[in-house]
Design an enzyme around this catalytic site. Structure first.
Site, PDB file in Angstrom:
ATOM      1  N   ILE A 149       0.861  -1.191   0.000  1.00  0.00           N
ATOM      2  CA  ILE A 149       0.000   0.000   0.000  1.00  0.00           C
ATOM      3  C   ILE A 149       0.896   1.239   0.000  1.00  0.00           C
ATOM      4  O   ILE A 149       1.726   1.416   0.890  1.00  0.00           O
ATOM      5  CB  ILE A 149      -0.927   0.002   1.240  1.00  0.00           C
ATOM      6  CG1 ILE A 149      -1.929  -1.132   1.138  1.00  0.00           C
ATOM      7  CG2 ILE A 149      -1.692   1.317   1.376  1.00  0.00           C
ATOM      8  CD1 ILE A 149      -1.583  -2.333   1.937  1.00  0.00           C
ATOM      9  N   CYS A 150       0.702   2.083  -1.013  1.00  0.00           N
ATOM     10  CA  CYS A 150       1.426   3.354  -1.146  1.00  0.00           C
ATOM     11  C   CYS A 150       2.942   3.125  -1.061  1.00  0.00           C
ATOM     12  O   CYS A 150       3.496   2.385  -1.853  1.00  0.00           O
ATOM     13  CB  CYS A 150       0.910   4.342  -0.093  1.00  0.00           C
ATOM     14  SG  CYS A 150       1.493   6.017  -0.350  1.00  0.00           S
ATOM     15  N   MET A 151       3.607   3.739  -0.089  1.00  0.00           N
ATOM     16  CA  MET A 151       5.059   3.564   0.036  1.00  0.00           C
ATOM     17  C   MET A 151       5.388   2.089   0.302  1.00  0.00           C
ATOM     18  O   MET A 151       6.422   1.577  -0.156  1.00  0.00           O
ATOM     19  CB  MET A 151       5.535   4.415   1.217  1.00  0.00           C
ATOM     20  CG  MET A 151       7.013   4.538   1.368  1.00  0.00           C
ATOM     21  SD  MET A 151       7.334   5.392   2.929  1.00  0.00           S
ATOM     22  CE  MET A 151       9.038   5.820   2.756  1.00  0.00           C
TER      23      MET A 151
END
Lengths: 417, 299
Positions: A149-151
Site C-alpha cells: 500500500i502506497c510507500m
C-alpha cells in the site's frame, strides 16, 4: 413606489427559521457529543506472530481458509495500517477474510530517534524478508502473495525484484513508482524541497510535519470545509463516530526513519531511479525486469497524493506478462474506506488471486502430464510442449493479448484521459 | 565660526586646568604616603611591613601618579589637545550619521510598505505572480544591515563560545520569524483575493436581484473560489520558494536552540541528542553485523 429587487422580508423570515433550526441542531449535537461514542479503529481480532524492534507482524485468520497461499500486506511508513481495518463494514481486512484469505499485516510501529539510521534496505531486505521467511515456514509453502500500500507498495516492488523466488503474486495499490510527474503537489514540492534538512535536528521526519504538509495540499477543504461539514452533521451519532474515527487515523502519524526518508526523497522523488531499474539497496540493484510474477496494479483516478501518472508505468516496466492495471474512480484513501469500493476492491483482489491459484494448479497438472508422456513418447512430448506454449496465451501467462487486455481493463474502468 | 573657536578655546582651557589639578593631586597623593604611619621606617609596625604590602602599594601609587602626570602632560600639549577635541567632535557626528542612516532606511521601508498596502486590493484573481515578497525582503535586509552585524561581532574571553551561541540563536530566531511571517502572509493572500471576488459577485447578484436566501450557497461559492486560489498558489514557484526558505530557517533556528540546550544538558547528568545519536549508530551497526553473522551461520 417601485418594487424592491430583493425580497428582504423573505430573507428575514428564512433567517428566523434558520435560527430555530440551529437551536435544535445544537441541542441534539450536545446530546451526541456528551454521550459515549464508539470511535475505535481496527476491531478485527488478530494475533501478533512476530516482533522485531518496533515492528510487529499481525496475523488474521479467517473462519474458513479457502486460499492456498497467505497474503502479506505491507503498509506505508506514513500513517498506520489501521486504515485497512477502519471499522466493521468498512474493512479491507474483514472483506478479504470473508473470502477465505489468510492475512499477515506489517505494523511498522512508532520509530524513535533510535531508528534514524534505518534505511530502505533495512526495511526491504531486513524486516520484510524475515517476515516473508517466517510466513513461508509457518504455512509450509515456497511462495506467498504480497500486497503493498502506497510507500509499502514501493517496498513490495523492490522486494519482489530482489526476491522473486519467494513471491507468487504481487498486488500494488496506490503505489508510486514513477516520480517524474508534475501531477500532484507532493511531486512538485518534494523535487525542490529541502525537507530533508529537518532530519539534522529531528533525526527522523516528524509525523506532525508530514501531516501539516498533507493539510496544506488543500487547505480550503481539509482545514475549513471538512470541519464545516462536521458542524453541520454533528447531531448525527453515526456521522460523528465515523468522523472521529477518521480523524484519529489521519492524525496518528508515526515519524519516518531519517535515513529511509532521505533515500526515498533523493532516489525516488528527485532522481526517479525505481522505474528506471537503477535504484540500489545496499549495492543490490532493483531490476524491475526480475518481477516476473503476476502483477495487479490498482490506483485512484482522483488520487491527489499518488496520481495515476505515478502508478501506471509499473506494469509496462516489469518482466511479467501477466499484469493488470485497475484505475478506480476515487482518491487515495477512498479505495480502502469508501462504501462503494468495499464491494469492489477486496473482492477483486481475492478473485484475482484465486484465478492465479487455479492457473498454477492447471500448470502443475500440465507439467505432470508432459513428463509422464515424455517417458512414453518423445514425439508426443514435443506436441505437449507446443500445446503448453499455446496455453501461454491464456490469462496469467505471457502474451501480447494479455497486454491488450490490460489496456482494455484500463479503458473500461474510466482511465481514458 | 568664531563662536566655535571661542568654545574650543574655553574647552581647552578647562581641560588644561583639570589635568593640572589632577596631576598635582596625584603628585601630592604619592607624597602623602610618606607621611603615613606606615612610611615611618622607625616604627615597629613599619618594620613589620617593611618590604611588605604597604611599601609595595605606596610604590605602585607613586608610579601610577607619575604615569598619569606624564599622560596628562602629553595631552596638554597643544597639538594633542586639538586632536583630542577633533575626535570628540567627530563622535557625535558619527553617531548622528548612524542614526540618520537607520532612520532613512526605516522611512524608506515604511513608505514602501504603505505603497504595498495601498496596492493590496489591486492583485489579480488566481494569479500569484505579483506577490509582494519585497516587503519581507526589506524587513530582512533592514535586519541584516542594521542588527545582524552586531550579533556577528566576534566574542572574546572564556565565555566567548557560549556568547556566540546565544547571539546565533537570537539571529536565527529573528530570521525564522521573518520567514514565517512571509509564509503566513502567503496563506492569507488567497483569503483576501476570495473575499474580493465574493464581494464583486454579491454586488452583481444584488444588481441582478438574484440574492439567495440560503447562506449555504454563499459558503459553497466562497469555498470553491478559495480552493481555486489555494490551488493556484500552492502550485506556484513562489510558494515553493517561500516554503523552502521557511523550512531552512526553521532548521537553522532549531539547530541554534539545540546547541544551547546541549551546553545546558552537559552540566547536568543528562545525555544530549549528540551523545545518544552516537550510541544509536553503534547499536545499529552492531545489530546489523550480528544479523549478518547469524544468517551466515544459519546458511
Amino acid at each position: 413606489m417601485s418594487q424592491p429587487k430583493i425580497a428582504v422580508d423573505l430573507i428575514l423570515k428564512k433567517l428566523s427559521e434558520e435560527t430555530e433550526k440551529l437551536k435544535s441542531h445544537t441541542r441534539k449535537a450536545s446530546e451526541v457529543l456528551l454521550n459515549p461514542l464508539n470511535s475505535e479503529l481496527a476491531q478485527t481480532p488478530y494475533e501478533i506472530v512476530y516482533e522485531e524492534d518496533r515492528v510487529k507482524l499481525k496475523y488474521y485468520r479467517p473462519k474458513k481458509i479457502t486460499h492456498k497461499r497467505p497474503l502479506l500486506m505491507v503498509y506505508a511508513l506514513i500513517n498506520r495500517e489501521t486504515m485497512l481495518d477502519l471499522q466493521p463494514g468498512r474493512s479491507v481486512v474483514q472483506n478479504l477474510m470473508d473470502d477465505g484469505v489468510e492475512i499477515y499485516m506489517v505494523d511498522w510501529g512508532y520509530p524513535t530517534r533510535k531508528d534514524r539510521y534505518v534505511t530502505i534496505d533495512d526495511h526491504v531486505n531486513g524486516y520484510i524478508d524475515r517476515m516473508v521467511n517466517l510466513i513461508r515456514e509457518r504455512s509450509g509453502i515456497e511462495k506467498i502473495n504480497l500486497m503493498g500500500i502506497c510507500m509499502g507498495g514501493a517496498f513490495s516492488v523492490m522486494y519482489s525484484s530482489l526476491h522473486p523466488e519467494k513471491i507468487k503474486n504481487l498486488i500494488t495499490t496506490v503505489t508510486p513508482t514513477n516520480f517524474d510527474t508534475d501531477k500532484g503537489l507532493l511531486h512538485i514540492w518534494m523535487k525542490s524541497s529541502g525537507a530533508e534538512s529537518l532530519l539534522d535536528v529531528h533525526g527522523n521526519m516528524p509525523g506532525d510535519v508530514m501531516n501539516l504538509g498533507f493539510l496544506l495540499l488543500n487547505p480550503a477543504r481539509l482545514m475549513i470545509d471538512k470541519y464545516v461539514g462536521f458542524f453541520e452533521n454533528m447531531d448525527k451519532k453515526q456521522f460523528v463516530e465515523n468522523f472521529i474515527r477518521m480523524e484519529k487515523w489521519i492524525f496518528d502519524s508515526p515519524d519516518i526513519p531519517g535515513a529511509t526518508f532521505k533515500q526515498f526523497i533523493e532516489d525516488c522523488y528527485k532522481k526517479n531511479l525505481l522505474i528506471q531499474s537503477k535504484l540500489e539497496l545496499d549495492g543490490k540493484r532493483v531490476d524491475l525486469k526480475k518481477i516476473t510474477m503476476p502483477l495487479l496494479n490498482i490506483y485512484g483516478k482522483y488520487d491527489h497524493l499518488v496520481p495515476p501518472e505515478a502508478c501506471e508505468l509499473l506494469t509496462k516496466n516489469v518482466g511479467s506478462d501477466d499484469t493488470e492495471d485497475m484505475c478506480l474512480d476515487t482518491g487515495h484513501i477512498g479505495i480502502y474506506v469508501s462504501s462503494k469500493y468495499q464491494k469492489e476492491f477486496a473482492p477483486k483482489i481475492s478473485s484475482w488471486l484465486k484465478k492465479r491459484e487455479s492457473d498454477s494448479k492447471k500448470k502443475t497438472v500440465q507439467k505432470k502430464t508432459a513428463s509422464k508422456k515424455s517417458v512414453e513418447n518423445k514425439t508426443k512430448k514435443q506436441k505437449i510442449e507446443f500445446a503448453k506454449s499455446k496455453s501461454a496465451t491464456a490469462p496469467g501467462t505471457h502474451s501480447g493479448r494479455q497486454k491488450k487486455a490490460t489496456k482494455g481493463a484500463k479503458i473500461a474502468s474510466g482511465r481514458k484521459q | 565660526m568664531d563662536q566655535n573657536k571661542q568654545n574650543n578655546d574655553d574647552m581647552q582651557g578647562m581641560y588644561t586646568a583639570w589635568t593640572k589639578f589632577m596631576t598635582d593631586f596625584w603628585k601630592d597623593f604619592g607624597k602623602t604616603g610618606a607621611g603615613t604611619p606606615f612610611s615611618n621606617s622607625d616604627d615597629k609596625s613599619s618594620a613589620k611591613f617593611s618590604g611588605g604590602i604597604f611599601e609595595k602599594t605606596q610604590k605602585t601609587m607613586e608610579s601610577n601618579a607619575r604615569l598619569f602626570q606624564a599622560m596628562a602632560s602629553m595631552f596638554t600639549k597643544p597639538e594633542n589637545l586639538s586632536m583630542f577635541f577633533q575626535t570628540t567632535e567627530t563622535l557625535p557626528e558619527f553617531m548622528l550619521n548612524v542614526a540618520q542612516q537607520s532612520w532613512e532606511t526605516c522611512i524608506e521601508s515604511g513608505r514602501r510598505w504603505s505603497d504595498r498596502a495601498s496596492a493590496m486590493g489591486q492583485t489579480d484573481a488566481y494569479n500569484f505572480d505579483d506577490l509582494d515578497h519585497e516587503t519581507f525582503e526589506n524587513i530582512r535586509q533592514l535586519y541584516e544591515r542594521e542588527v545582524q552585524k552586531y550579533l556577528n561581532i566576534p566574542q572574546l574571553g572564556l565565555t566567548r563560545g557560549y556568547q556566540e551561541k546565544i547571539n546565533r540563536l537570537i539571529d536565527k530566531q529573528t530570521l525564522f520569524s521573518t520567514t514565517l511571517q512571509e509564509f503566513m502572509y502567503l496563506f492569507f493572500v488567497p483569503i483576501e483575493k476570495s473575499h474580493g471576488i465574493m464581494q464583486e459577485k454579491i454586488e452583481q447578484m444584488v444588481e441582478d436581484g438574484e440574492i439567495h436566501d440560503d447562506y449555504k450557497q454563499y459558503y459553497s461559492m466562497w469555498i470553491k473560489i478559495l480552493e481555486g486560489h489555494y490551488m493556484a498558489l500552492l502550485q506556484s514557484p513562489e510558494y515553493t520558494k517561500v516554503m523552502n526558505k521557511t523550512i531552512k530557517s526553521l532548521t537553522e533556528y532549531k539547530k541554534a536552540k539545540e546547541e544551547i540546550l546541549t551546553d545546558v544538558l552537559q552540566q547536568l547528568p543528562v545525555p544530549t541528542n549528540h551523545d545518544m545519536d552516537e550510541l544509536y549508530k553503534d547499536l545499529y551497526l552492531l545489530k546489523k553485523k550480528v544479523m549478518d553473522l547469524s544468517e551466515k551461520i544459519k546458511g
